[in-house]
Design an enzyme around this catalytic site. Structure first.
Site, PDB file in Angstrom:
ATOM      1  N   CYS A 101      80.867  -9.831   8.737  1.00  0.00           N
ATOM      2  CA  CYS A 101      80.405  -8.982   9.683  1.00  0.00           C
ATOM      3  C   CYS A 101      80.145  -7.658   9.321  1.00  0.00           C
ATOM      4  O   CYS A 101      80.005  -7.273   8.266  1.00  0.00           O
ATOM      5  CB  CYS A 101      81.364  -9.163  10.810  1.00  0.00           C
ATOM      6  SG  CYS A 101      83.065  -7.944  10.068  1.00  0.00           S
ATOM      7  N   CYS A 122      82.407  -5.048   6.813  1.00  0.00           N
ATOM      8  CA  CYS A 122      82.363  -5.757   5.744  1.00  0.00           C
ATOM      9  C   CYS A 122      80.587  -4.918   5.245  1.00  0.00           C
ATOM     10  O   CYS A 122      81.288  -4.453   4.099  1.00  0.00           O
ATOM     11  CB  CYS A 122      81.737  -6.944   5.713  1.00  0.00           C
ATOM     12  SG  CYS A 122      82.986  -8.587   6.408  1.00  0.00           S
ATOM     13  N   CYS A 142      70.734 -11.403 -40.311  1.00  0.00           N
ATOM     14  CA  CYS A 142      71.964 -11.107 -40.621  1.00  0.00           C
ATOM     15  C   CYS A 142      72.865 -10.250 -38.875  1.00  0.00           C
ATOM     16  O   CYS A 142      71.832 -10.273 -38.110  1.00  0.00           O
ATOM     17  CB  CYS A 142      71.895 -10.026 -41.676  1.00  0.00           C
ATOM     18  SG  CYS A 142      71.151  -8.428 -40.746  1.00  0.00           S
ATOM     19  N   ASP A 163      38.816   3.332   9.598  1.00  0.00           N
ATOM     20  CA  ASP A 163      38.337   3.559   8.970  1.00  0.00           C
ATOM     21  C   ASP A 163      36.786   2.449   9.311  1.00  0.00           C
ATOM     22  O   ASP A 163      37.204   1.187   9.770  1.00  0.00           O
ATOM     23  CB  ASP A 163      38.614   3.022   7.424  1.00  0.00           C
ATOM     24  CG  ASP A 163      37.571   3.399   7.022  1.00  0.00           C
ATOM     25  OD1 ASP A 163      37.089   4.199   6.514  1.00  0.00           O
ATOM     26  OD2 ASP A 163      37.202   2.720   5.394  1.00  0.00           O
ATOM     27  N   ASP A 217      40.976   0.270   3.475  1.00  0.00           N
ATOM     28  CA  ASP A 217      40.757  -0.133   2.726  1.00  0.00           C
ATOM     29  C   ASP A 217      40.679   0.669   1.295  1.00  0.00           C
ATOM     30  O   ASP A 217      41.211  -0.916   0.180  1.00  0.00           O
ATOM     31  CB  ASP A 217      40.174  -1.678   2.991  1.00  0.00           C
ATOM     32  CG  ASP A 217      38.306  -1.060   2.889  1.00  0.00           C
ATOM     33  OD1 ASP A 217      38.045   0.309   2.823  1.00  0.00           O
ATOM     34  OD2 ASP A 217      37.880  -1.822   2.196  1.00  0.00           O
ATOM     35  N   ASP A 223      41.014   6.412   0.988  1.00  0.00           N
ATOM     36  CA  ASP A 223      41.809   6.012   2.763  1.00  0.00           C
ATOM     37  C   ASP A 223      42.944   5.932   2.174  1.00  0.00           C
ATOM     38  O   ASP A 223      44.193   6.919   2.750  1.00  0.00           O
ATOM     39  CB  ASP A 223      41.469   4.453   3.192  1.00  0.00           C
ATOM     40  CG  ASP A 223      40.332   4.121   3.288  1.00  0.00           C
ATOM     41  OD1 ASP A 223      39.819   5.316   4.396  1.00  0.00           O
ATOM     42  OD2 ASP A 223      39.701   3.115   3.641  1.00  0.00           O
TER      43      ASP A 223
END
Length: 851
Positions: free
Chosen positions: A22, A25, A89, A511, A710, A714
Site C-alpha cells: 500500500c 509501505c 594464487c 522543427d 530531430d 535542435d
C-alpha cells in the site's frame, strides 16, 4: 561493497523491493532510504515494486539495502555464478573479488581458487551479469557467466509465481471459511439450520469447530498479514497489513474468549465473530490475487519487449557458419540471416539485400529495404532475402535494450500529482487506527446494549474498510500501463514526469527539416523543353551530378538510378559554387544550375518562367538544364513533406494546441511548407540559439510548450521547452536532450504522445478521485453514521469486500489504457480507410513470429 567515489554523484540505481502492499509501505521505504546520508533523492513505486535512488556523492548501496530491510521489507538481490580462468594464487582471487566489488551495484562477491568459480550478489537495477564478467575480464582474468539450465526468472516470472501462491492461499482460505460462514450465517438466516446446530451439533461444539477452522485461516493463508503487520505496528509505522491484522485479530481474539471463557462477559454479550475474521482474510486475499493478475497485465509491455530478443545467432567462425548463443556474440562478428529469421543484434549489412519488418521498433507495418551499408536492429525480422551483417552493438547497448531501459525508467517515475496522495498516506494509517479507537470508545460508552459487541464490530469495520492500497496504486499503475502502451505505439517517455508535463502543454513548436519534411532532397519534377525527352535529359544531368556530393546532386543521381538509366562518364567537370555545374557527357556539353548561371552562359530561361514561379510558391527549388547551350529542361528538387505530416498537424490541432513551425530556412520557403501542412505561425531564418529564443517567446505567450525536432541543432530547443520530443530517426544528441522519443521517425507519433499523456492523466485523476472518495464516504459509514437514522451498521465482511474492490477498481481502470488508439489510427478507422498512423507493436508484430 565499497562505495564508488564520484564528483557529481553516482548514477541513479533501481533497487527491487519485495513485500510492499500500500501507499503507507511506499512512504516507509522512502523515508528509510532518504535517511541514508549519501542519498540525494528517492522515488518508490508500488506498481513496479522498486526504489529509484539518486546519490549526491559516493553511492553506498549496502546502507540503502540495510535501510530497506530494517523497515520489514526486502531489497531483492540477484545471484550469478561465474567461471574465471588464469587464476593461479590467492592474490589472483583477491584481484578478481576486488574487480567484482568495484562494479557499482555489487553487494557481495566470493571467488573459489580450486573450482575457478565466483558467486556474486548484486542489485539487478544497478548492473548486470554481463558488466560484472567484463570487469573481471578487463582485470586480466577472462570471465563468463555460468548460465543455469533454466533461464533466470524475470520480474514477470516472479509476479506470476506470487500470483499463483496468492491464488493457492485464497483457495485454501475459501475452503476453510465456507463451513464457518455456513454454520454462523446459516444459523442466523435460517431457523431450520439454527435448530439443527442446536439439537444435533450443539452450540459449543459448533463454536469450537469455527474456532479451529478460523485459526487455520488466520495462521495459515492469513499469516502473511500478521507476519508483516504486527512488526510494523510495533515499530510505530503501521501499514495496510497492520489494519487487517488488527481487525481480523480483534474479532478472532474476542470470539475465542467468548467461546472458551464466556463467564468473562455479561449476559447477552458473548457473541462470536469467527465468520467475520475468516471472511475478511479470504476476501482480502482474493482482492490481492485479482490485483496481482491485473498488475501483471499492466506490466505486459516490458515482458513482450523482452520476449522479442533472439536466443542465438548464426556467426561466421573459422570459415563456416556456427550457431552461437546470443551472449557469446561480440562486436565485429559477421552474422548470417536467412528469410523469416529474427535479426539477433544490431549491426551494418555487409553483403546481400532484403526487406526487414521493423514494426516492433517503429510501428510501421511496411518492411524497410536493406542493402550494403544499411543499419539493422536486433529483434526485427528479415522477410525475403538473405544477407550478412557486421555486429556493432550487443547486450545492453542494443536498440531493444535501450528501449526496455527507457520504458522501465518511465514506469518507475513519480508524477507531481502524486505528491498529494503521498502527503495524505503519510498519516492515513495512524489516523485510521485513531479513528477506530475513537469509534470503539463512542460505541462502548454511548451505544446500545450490548455496547461492547457493537463497539467491537464498528472498530473492526473501520480498520478493514480503510484502503491506502488504492491510493498507492492510483498513479503508478496508470503510468505503467500508459508508458507501456506508448512503447507499443512508438512513443518512449524517457522520464515518467513527462507524461504529466506533456498533458499540460498548450503549444507545440515544430522543427521543419526532418520533422515536417523528410530531411533529404528529392527530385520531384522534370519538365523537358520541346525537342527533348525526359529520360535523355535525366540521364545526362545525372551523369554530371554523379561527380558532385552536394545533396541536390545526390537526389538527382539517385532518381536516375531508381529509374534504371545508364549513366555515361562525365568529363571536364566544373563546379561553380552557388551557381551550378557543367561537364561533357557523350560529346555534349551539359550545364545544370540557377537562372543566374544560365544567364552567364547566354541561355534564356524565360520559357519556363510560369512553371518556375509555380514551383517556387510550393517551396520547391527550380533548376535549369542547358544542353549544348540550348535550354533543355526545368528540373525541380525539394525536401518533400513527410508522409502523414499534414494529418499529424491536423491531429495536434484537434487536441486544441497552438502550432508554430521553427526553421533556419528562408521565410518564403518556410511559409509555403507551413501552408501545405496547415500551420499558420512560422518563425524562419533562425540559428540554433534563435530556436531557443523562439521557444521562450512561445512559452511566454502561450504557456507550457513542447518542441519536436530531430537534429543536433535542435538539442538546445528540446532542452529549453517544457517537454522535448525527439524524432527517433534523428541524432543521439537530440534523443538524449529530449523527454519523449518518437522512435518511428514521423510526426504522427507526436499527436499520439500528446493524446496518450492526456488519456493517462485523466485515468490517474479518476483513480485518485475514487481512492479518496471511497475512504471519505465509507469510513463514516463504517463508524456507524447510518445507525442513528436507519438502524444500519456495516458488516466487517462487507467492509473487507469493499476494500478489496477498491484496489481492484483502480488497477482495472488503469488497464483501460491498454485499449488506447492513436488519434490518426482512430480517425482512419472511423473513415474506413487504411491508416497512415502506426498501429503499434501489438497489432503489427505482437509475437514476432518468423514468416
Amino acid at each position: 561493497m565499497s562505495p564508488h567515489p564520484s564528483e557529481a554523484g553516482s548514477a541513479p540505481v533501481s533497487v527491487p523491493v519485495e513485500g510492499m502492499h500500500c501507499a503507507s509501505c511506499v512512504g516507509r521505504v522512502e523515508k528509510a532510504i532518504s535517511a541514508v546520508p549519501c542519498v540525494a533523492s528517492v522515488s518508490v513505486n508500488l506498481a513496479t515494486e522498486r526504489a529509484d535512488v539518486s546519490f549526491n556523492g559516493p553511492a553506498d548501496l549496502e546502507a540503502v539495502i540495510e535501510a530497506i530491510n530494517k523497515t520489514g521489507f526486502a531489497a531483492v538481490l540477484t545471484t550469478a555464478q561465474f567461471s574465471i580462468t588464469r587464476m593461479t594464487c590467492e592474490g589472483c582471487v583477491k584481484t578478481v573479488e576486488e574487480a567484482f566489488k568495484d562494479v557499482e551495484g555489487v553487494v557481495e562477491a566470493h571467488v573459489n581458487l580450486a573450482t575457478g568459480a565466483g558467486t556474486v550478489r548484486f542489485v539487478s537495477g544497478a548492473t548486470s551479469a554481463e558488466a560484472i564478467a567484463r570487469a573481471a575480464t578487463e582485470a586480466g582474468y577472462p570471465t563468463r557467466e555460468i548460465k543455469p539450465e533454466a533461464p533466470a526468472p524475470t520480474q514477470a516470472d516472479d509476479r506470476r509465481a506470487q500470483g499463483k501462491a496468492l491464488a493457492r492461499s485464497t483457495l485454501l482460505a475459501a475452503l476453510l471459511t465456507l463451513p464457518v460462514f455456513a454454520l454462523e450465517m446459516g444459523a442466523h438466516l435460517f431457523p431450520a439450520v439454527h435448530m439443527f446446530v442446536m439439537e444435533r451439533v450443539g452450540m459449543q461444539t459448533a463454536r469450537i469447530a469455527e474456532f479451529v477452522l478460523t485459526a487455520l485461516v488466520l495462521f495459515g493463508p492469513g499469516w502473511r498479514f500478521f507476519k508483516s503487520g504486527i512488526p510494523a505496528l510495533l515499530r510505530g509505522a503501521p501499514e495496510m497489513n497492520a489494519l487487517v491484522a488488527l481487525g481480523a485479530g480483534a474479532a478472532f481474539a474476542y470470539s475465542t474468549l467468548a467461546t472458551f471463557a464466556p463467564s468473562l462477559f455479561p449476559a447477552g454479550t458473548g457473541q462470536v465473530y469467527f465468520e467475520s475474521a475468516a471472511v475478511i482474510v479470504t476476501l482480502i486475499l482474493l482482492g490481492r490475487t485479482l490485483e496481482a493478475r491485473a498488475k501483471g497485465r499492466a506490466g505486459a509491455a516490458i515482458e513482450r519487449l523482452i520476449g522479442l530478443k533472439a536466443r542465438s545467432a548464426v556467426v561466421l567462425r573459422q570459415g563456416g557458419p556456427v550457431e552461437t548463443p546470443l551472449d557469446e556474440v561480440v562486436v565485429g562478428d559477421i552474422v548470417l540471416v536467412k528469410p523469416g529469421e529474427k535479426i539477433p543484434v544490431d549491426g551494418v549489412v555487409v553483403e546481400g539485400s532484403s526487406f526487414v519488418d521493423e514494426s516492433m521498433l517503429t510501428g510501421e507495418p511496411r518492411p524497410a529495404p536493406k542493402g550494403a551499408g544499411a543499419e539493422v536492429v536486433g529483434a526485427t525480422i528479415n522477410t525475403t532475402g538473405s544477407f550478412s551483417f557486421k555486429v556493432t552493438k550487443t547486450g545492453s547497448d542494443t536498440a531493444l535494450a535501450r528501449i526496455i531501459r527507457m520504458v522501465e525508467q518511465a514506469q518507475g517515475g513519480k508524477l507531481p500529482i502524486q505528491a498529494l496522495a503521498d502527503k495524505v498516506t503519510g498519516w492515513f494509517v495512524p489516523a485510521v487506527i485513531a479513528v477506530a479507537v475513537l469509534t470503539f470508545l463512542l460505541w462502548f460508552f454511548l451505544g446500545p446494549t450490548p455496547s461492547f459487541s457493537y463497539a467491537l464490530v464498528a472498530m473492526v469495520t473501520v480498520l478493514i474498510i480503510a484502503c491506502p492500497c488504492a491510493m498507492g496504486l492510483a498513479t503508478p499503475t496508470s503510468i505503467m500501463v500508459g508508458t507501456g502502451r506508448g512503447a507499443e505505439l512508438g512513443v518512449l517517455f524517457r522520464k515518467g514526469d513527462a507524461l504529466q508535463q506533456l498533458a499540460d502543454v498548450t503549444a507545440v513548436a515544430l522543427d521543419k527539416t526532418g520533422t515536417i519534411t523528410k530531411g533529404a532532397p528529392e527530385l520531384t519534377d522534370l519538365v523537358p523543353a520541346a525537342g527533348f525527352s525526359r529520360a535523355d535529359v535525366l540521364a545526362l544531368v545525372a551523369a554530371v551530378e554523379a561527380r558532385s556530393e552536394h545533396p541536390v546532386a545526390v537526389a538527382i543521381a539517385t532518381a536516375a538510378r531508381r529509374e534504371g538509366l545508364a549513366l555515361k562518364p562525365a568529363e571536364q567537370f566544373d563546379a561553380k559554387p552557388g551557381l551550378g555545374v557543367e561537364a561533357i557527357v557523350d560529346g555534349r556539353r551539359v550545364a545544370v544550375g540557377s537562372d543566374r548561371f544560365m544567364g552567364g552562359l547566354g541561355v534564356d530561361v524565360g520559357g519556363f518562367a510560369q512553371e518556375a514561379g509555380r514551383f517556387g510558391a510550393e517551396a520547391k527549388s527550380p533548376l535549369y538544364v542547358a544542353i549544348d547551350e540550348t535550354l533543355a529542361a526545368l528540373i525541380v528538387v525539394a525536401d518533400p513533406i513527410a508522409d502523414g505530416a499534414k494529418e499529424a498537424v491536423a491531429a495536434l490541432r484537434a487536441e486544441g494546441l497552438d502550432l508554430v513551425m521553427i526553421t533556419g530556412d528562408n521565410q518564403k520557403t518556410a511559409e509555403a511548407i507551413a501552408r501545405a501542412v496547415g500551420i499558420d505561425a512560422v518563425v524562419a531564418e533562425v540559428l540554433p540559439e534563435g530556436k531557443v529564443e523562439a521557444v521562450e517567446r512561445i512559452k511566454a505567450r502561450s504557456g507550457a510548450t513542447a518542441f519536436v525536432g530531430d537534429g543536433i541543432n535542435d538539442a538546445p530547443a528540446l532542452s529549453a521547452a517544457n517537454v522535448g520530443l525527439a524524432i527517433g530517426s534523428g541524432t543521439d544528441v537530440a534523443i538524449e536532450a529530449a523527454d519523449v522519443v518518437l522512435i518511428g521517425g514521423d510526426l504522427g507519433a507526436a499527436a499520439t504522445a500528446v493524446a496518450l499523456s492526456r488519456a493517462t492523466m485523466r485515468n490517474i485523476k479518476q483513480n485518485l478521485f475514487w481512492a479518496f472518495a471511497y475512504n471519505i464516504l465509507l469510513i463514516p459509514v463504517a463508524m456507524g453514521a447510518l445507525y442513528p437514522s436507519f438502524g444500519v451498521m456495516l458488516s466487517p465482511m462487507l467492509a473487507a469486500g469493499a476494500m478489496a474492490f477498491s484496489s481492484i477498481f483502480v488497477v482495472f481502470n488503469a488497464l483501460r489504457l491498454r485499449r488506447f488508439t492513436s488519434p490518426l489510427a482512430a480517425r482512419d478507422k472511423r473513415e474506413g480507410r487504411p491508416g497512415l498512423a502506426r498501429q503499434g507493436l501489438d497489432e503489427n508484430l505482437a509475437e514476432a513470429k518468423p514468416r
